[in-house]
Design an enzyme around this catalytic site. Structure first.
Site, PDB file in Angstrom:
ATOM      1  N   HIS A 388     -10.847   5.850  -3.204  1.00 28.91           N
ATOM      2  CA  HIS A 388      -9.576   5.371  -2.656  1.00 28.91           C
ATOM      3  C   HIS A 388      -8.357   5.662  -3.510  1.00 28.91           C
ATOM      4  O   HIS A 388      -7.248   5.332  -3.107  1.00 28.91           O
ATOM      5  CB  HIS A 388      -9.623   3.859  -2.433  1.00 28.91           C
ATOM      6  N   LYS A 578       4.408  -3.541   2.211  1.00 26.92           N
ATOM      7  CA  LYS A 578       3.168  -3.071   1.606  1.00 26.92           C
ATOM      8  C   LYS A 578       3.100  -3.678   0.211  1.00 26.92           C
ATOM      9  O   LYS A 578       4.070  -4.308  -0.231  1.00 26.92           O
ATOM     10  CB  LYS A 578       3.139  -1.543   1.522  1.00 26.92           C
ATOM     11  N   ARG A 579       1.983  -3.495  -0.503  1.00 29.18           N
ATOM     12  CA  ARG A 579       1.943  -3.961  -1.887  1.00 29.18           C
ATOM     13  C   ARG A 579       3.114  -3.363  -2.665  1.00 29.18           C
ATOM     14  O   ARG A 579       3.528  -2.229  -2.402  1.00 29.18           O
ATOM     15  CB  ARG A 579       0.616  -3.538  -2.553  1.00 29.18           C
ATOM     16  N   LYS A 584       4.672   3.417  -4.802  1.00 30.05           N
ATOM     17  CA  LYS A 584       5.093   3.263  -3.408  1.00 30.05           C
ATOM     18  C   LYS A 584       6.621   3.312  -3.273  1.00 30.05           C
ATOM     19  O   LYS A 584       7.159   3.435  -2.177  1.00 30.05           O
ATOM     20  CB  LYS A 584       4.541   1.960  -2.831  1.00 30.05           C
ATOM     21  N   THR A 686      -2.299   3.098   5.570  1.00 30.70           N
ATOM     22  CA  THR A 686      -2.649   2.724   6.939  1.00 30.70           C
ATOM     23  C   THR A 686      -1.476   1.991   7.580  1.00 30.70           C
ATOM     24  O   THR A 686      -1.369   1.969   8.807  1.00 30.70           O
ATOM     25  CB  THR A 686      -3.905   1.826   7.001  1.00 30.70           C
ATOM     26  N   LYS A 690       0.049   1.999  11.599  1.00 37.20           N
ATOM     27  CA  LYS A 690       0.341   0.839  12.443  1.00 37.20           C
ATOM     28  C   LYS A 690       1.777   0.915  12.987  1.00 37.20           C
ATOM     29  O   LYS A 690       2.025   0.621  14.158  1.00 37.20           O
ATOM     30  CB  LYS A 690       0.182  -0.456  11.643  1.00 37.20           C
TER      31      LYS A 690
END
Ligand SMILES: *Cc1c(COP(=O)(O)O)cnc(C)c1O
Length: 839
Positions: A388, A578-579, A584, A686, A690
């Site tokens: 991952h 998101k986290r 990110k 992911t 969505k």
């Protein structure tokens, strides 16, 4: 009547239940539950009365929630038992998905929709004047995971049931899941989460399904005449793993699988001797120590926690699951373990269960007496492993001395596997440096066991989670292994379940699509492409955007209620949830927000488009920079929202406590989805899927699954910017700083100056974040800023043309079907598990 007959008649009338066997009456069978609203209404009242002990007139909302849950659960149990007996009869291959995390979220709506009970439940409750939508929001959100990895496991569990795979999820029943986040004075505060506080009606405790798990102790060699020597592990500490089963309902309830979560218990709940001699605390100590293993989820995502308790958790649930799998196989297959790989596949979700490879060898060789070579062959055929992350700080390794102390026999086995792998490599002609790259032991900074390597060598298939990630895996972490075993690595791009992430979270859009093309897309999401041709139909587009607006109004209401911030639902909702992690790049988004704020004020003549920037996400409690980013988001929101000069053009919102339920509210309400990670670092994502499925346009980098989304959605309908993975790697290798870029960009420089000079909180508060950009700009925020800024301005222009925007939004929904987890699961079933679907 003879006296005997008389006696028999009396008996049959008065017989106590234990005498019932004497009487020739067929044992009553439970009647399967009916799905009409009258039956449901009656049963809900009965549950309320007889299971909960309340009167409908005085019941509280939580009592109603429990009564409805139990009534729905009865219907699940009917399907569950039917699936289980089909499992026994078909003997089809079982797929066991081992995951340290299952980010499940709420289950009631999921069950109701998958069983097709929406109307019936609504009608049944209306008889009591109870609103199902409200009840659903009272259910605790089961957060037994951190983020994407845990949510993937939950989507996969649901998809396995929906496509008809005999799937088994195995994980940990944490008493306290992912922490609850509050924002106090702009900063994250972590509070304990207590999802089990009111009990959990979805789980069934299976006390009879329990296994002993050992830690520590010694390994002794047993020599018996005429037999090869045997190793026996005598653990110093032994605890019990007890199973808790939750049914996993697939689409239309055709199959119900099992999620089995392990809870740690002491073998002896209390040391009576100690208690009686007055040591009341000491008497309970051992039980506490045992139970501590499954008390809390580690809140670190994409980062190794490295604590002993974590390794205990990993071994605890791995060993319990393998013992359960072997027990089941022996019972169903005449005690023959050689057929295990034909009957079972075990997928390791990341390296957290990688110790399973060594534990499987121990169980086969030491406990069941198989030979080493046969056991190794079985092991490799049974296991497969999903990687991952490529982030070095997340790659799991454990100090050899800790491993040896906690799991002495597994350590010996790892050494033996290592020797064998190195022998194979040397025979194939690998030289010294390459051999040490594939060693299971990192001899560099203190000796450590490499869990990714262990998972790799013990598996027949290793997969990445997007095309780009898989290619990078071959070139980086597993480069040497890939040379040695070129057939093992393959790609399985992630997906999300369209039941939760469309039908359940977006009923308005579901109804619209049904009206337009019929309900077939619910059974087969690929049919949603039928709305593609309607993207140019003004009537359809208007309805599509009206659904979006209604979803935005719903979110605006929540923002008002929770934060007392008023946002305009007709503004563009620009969302990054998101986290919180540097890779990110929420910081890039915040710098752009500040730059936009400055530009709106200094250039009022430009036709700026109204935006609401929405953020949500949790930071690992020990991750200082991520917590700073949360603080900055809240500081920026406070200042901008209070400035009357930008009131109608810019608002900033940080919604606390991001979780699955909040995601279900946010995704359908987004116009723009921010997927802006530094290229090469997001394995798949992911959240990106969505959003797009729900008709948001994406602004994103060529990273993770964004690359494949571009291929499916088409370049006209997605907004890609920034450095590629290869360009990021090259810039990093050159060690370029961000200073030149910043000095050359007045907009960027201005924004960074505002941030460091105290416009948002004390001067200097964010020096650390800003200085990193002037330094090596590791996350390429300075390097990507200009491209990001320009792309945002293109989106402003597009927003003014609502027809053009609407067309692209429709195309996004129409073209996202491939990113269904049903597709991912079918690929795993075919290419990795060799397991049948539709069983
Ligand atoms: C989907 C999801 C994630 C993963 O989001 P990414 O944007 O892919 O990181 C994390 N948390 C929750 C609650 C989710 O639903």
């Amino acid at each position: 009547m003879s006296s005997a007959a008389e006696k028999s008649r009396r008996n049959s009338e008065t017989a106590a239940p234990e005498d019932a066997g004497d009487v020739a009456v067929a044992a009553p069978k439970p009647t399967p539950r009916r799905n009409d609203s009258a039956s449901l209404a009656k049963e809900i009242a009965e549950k309320l009365t007889y299971a909960i002990g309340k009167d409908p007139a005085t019941a509280r909302r939580h009592d109603w929630l429990e009564a409805v849950t139990l009534a729905v659960r009865d219907r699940i149990v009917d399907h569950w038992l039917a699936s289980n007996s089909r499992n026994v009869q078909s003997g089809a291959k079982r797929v066991c998905y081992l995951s340290m995390e299952f980010l499940i979220g709420r289950l009631l709506r999921d069950a109701i929709i998958n069983l097709g009970l929406s109307e019936a439940v609504r009608d049944a409750l209306s008889a009591y004047d109870v609103d199902i939508d409200l009840l659903e929001t009272l259910e605790p959100d089961a957060a037994l995971g951190n983020g994407g990895l845990g949510r993937l496991a939950a989507c996969f569990a649901e998809s396995m049931a929906s496509v008809g795979i005999q799937g088994f999820g195995y994980g940990i029943r944490y008493v306290h899941g992912f922490f609850r986040q509050e924002i106090v004075g702009g900063e994250q505060v972590e509070l304990p989460e207590n999802w089990l506080a009111h009990g959990n009606p979805w789980e069934f405790e299976r006390r009879e399904r329990s296994f002993e798990i050992g830690f520590g102790g010694k390994v002794t060699t047993i020599e018996e005449a005429g037999k090869p020597p045997r190793q026996v592990w005598r653990p110093a500490e032994r605890i019990l793993a007890v199973a808790y089963d939750t049914p996993v309902v697939g689409w239309k309830g055709t199959r119900v699988n099992t999620l089995r979560l392990w809870s740690a218990q002491a073998l002896d709940p209390i040391l009576l001797d100690a208690f009686n001699s007055g040591d009341h605390i000491g008497a309970l100590l051992e039980a506490n120590r045992a139970q501590s293993i499954t008390q809390v989820l580690y809140p670190a995502d994409s980062h190794l926690a490295g604590q002993e308790l974590r390794l205990r958790q990993e071994f605890f649930f791995s060993s319990a699951s393998l013992q359960d799998i072997i027990r089941h196989h022996l019972k169903r297959n005449g005690g023959d373990l050689s057929t295990l790989p034909d009957k079972v596949s075990i997928q390791l979700n990341d390296t957290h269960p990688a110790v399973s490879v060594a534990e499987m060898m121990r169980l086969l060789v030491d406990v069941h007496g198989l030979g080493w070579d046969e056991s190794w062959d079985i092991t490799k055929r049974v296991f497969s492993y999903t990687n991952h992350t490529l982030l070095p700080e997340a790659l799991e390794t454990w100090p050899v001395n800790l491993f040896e102390r906690l799991l002495p026999r597994q350590m010996q086995i790892i050494y033996a596997i290592n020797a064998q792998i190195i022998r194979e490599a040397t025979q194939k002609g690998l030289d010294g440096a390459k051999v040490s790259a594939i060693s299971l032991i990192d001899e560099g900074s203190g000796r450590r066991v490499r869990m990714g390597s262990l998972a790799f060598v013990g598996s027949h298939a290793i997969n990445g989670v997007s095309a780009l990630h898989t290619e990078l895996m071959k070139k980086t972490v597993f480069n040497q292994f890939h040379e040695l075993y070129p057939e093992r690595i393959q790609n399985k791009t992630n997906g999300v379940t369209p039941r939760r992430w469309l039908l359940e979270c977006n009923p308005g859009l579901t109804d619209l699509v049904t009206e337009a093309i019929g309900p077939g897309f619910k059974d087969d999401i690929t049919k949603i492409s039928g709305i593609d041709k309607l993207a140019d139909d003004a009537g359809f587009r208007e309805k599509f955007m009206a659904v979006k607006l209604a979803n935005k109004q719903r979110l605006a209401k929540t923002i008002e209620e929770r934060l007392a911030i008023t946002v305009d639902p007709t503004a563009m909702f620009d969302v990054q949830v998101k986290r919180i992690h540097e890779y990110k790049r929420q910081f890039l988004n915040l710098v752009e927000t500040v730059a936009l704020y400055d530009q709106i004020r200094s250039h009022p003549e430009i036709a700026w488009q109204p935006r609401v920037k929405i953020f949500a996400g949790k930071a690992a409690p020990s991750y200082a920079n991520a917590k700073q980013i949360i603080h900055l988001a809240n500081d920026v929101a406070r200042v901008i929202n209070a400035d009357p000069s930008v009131q109608n053009l810019l608002k900033v919102v940080f919604l606390p406590n991001y979780n699955v339920s909040l995601a279900e509210l946010i995704m359908p309400a987004a116009d723009l989805s921010e997927q802006i990670s530094t290229a090469g670092l997001e394995a798949s994502g992911t959240g990106n899927m969505k959003f797009a499925l729900n008709g948001a346009l994406t602004i994103g980098t060529l990273d993770g699954a964004n690359v494949e989304m571009l291929e499916h959605i088409g370049e006209d309908n997605i907004f890609i910017f920034g450095l590629t993975a290869a360009e990021v790697a090259a810039r990093r290798a050159e060690g370029q700083s961000g200073r030149e870029i910043i000095d050359a960009s007045p907009i960027l420089k201005g924004a960074l100056d505002s941030i460091s000079h105290g416009v948002f909180g004390e001067p200097g508060r964010y020096n650390n974040l800003v200085d990193n950009l002037y330094g090596n700009d590791w996350w390429m925020i300075a390097a990507d800023f200009e491209a990001y800024w320009q792309t945002q301005r293109r989106l402003d222009a597009l927003w003014q043309d609502s027809d053009a925007w609407g067309t692209k939004a429709v195309r996004n929904t129409a073209r996202m079907a491939w990113f269904s987890s049903d597709r991912s699961i079918r690929e795993y079933a075919k290419d990795i598990w060799d397991a049948p679907t539709s069983v």
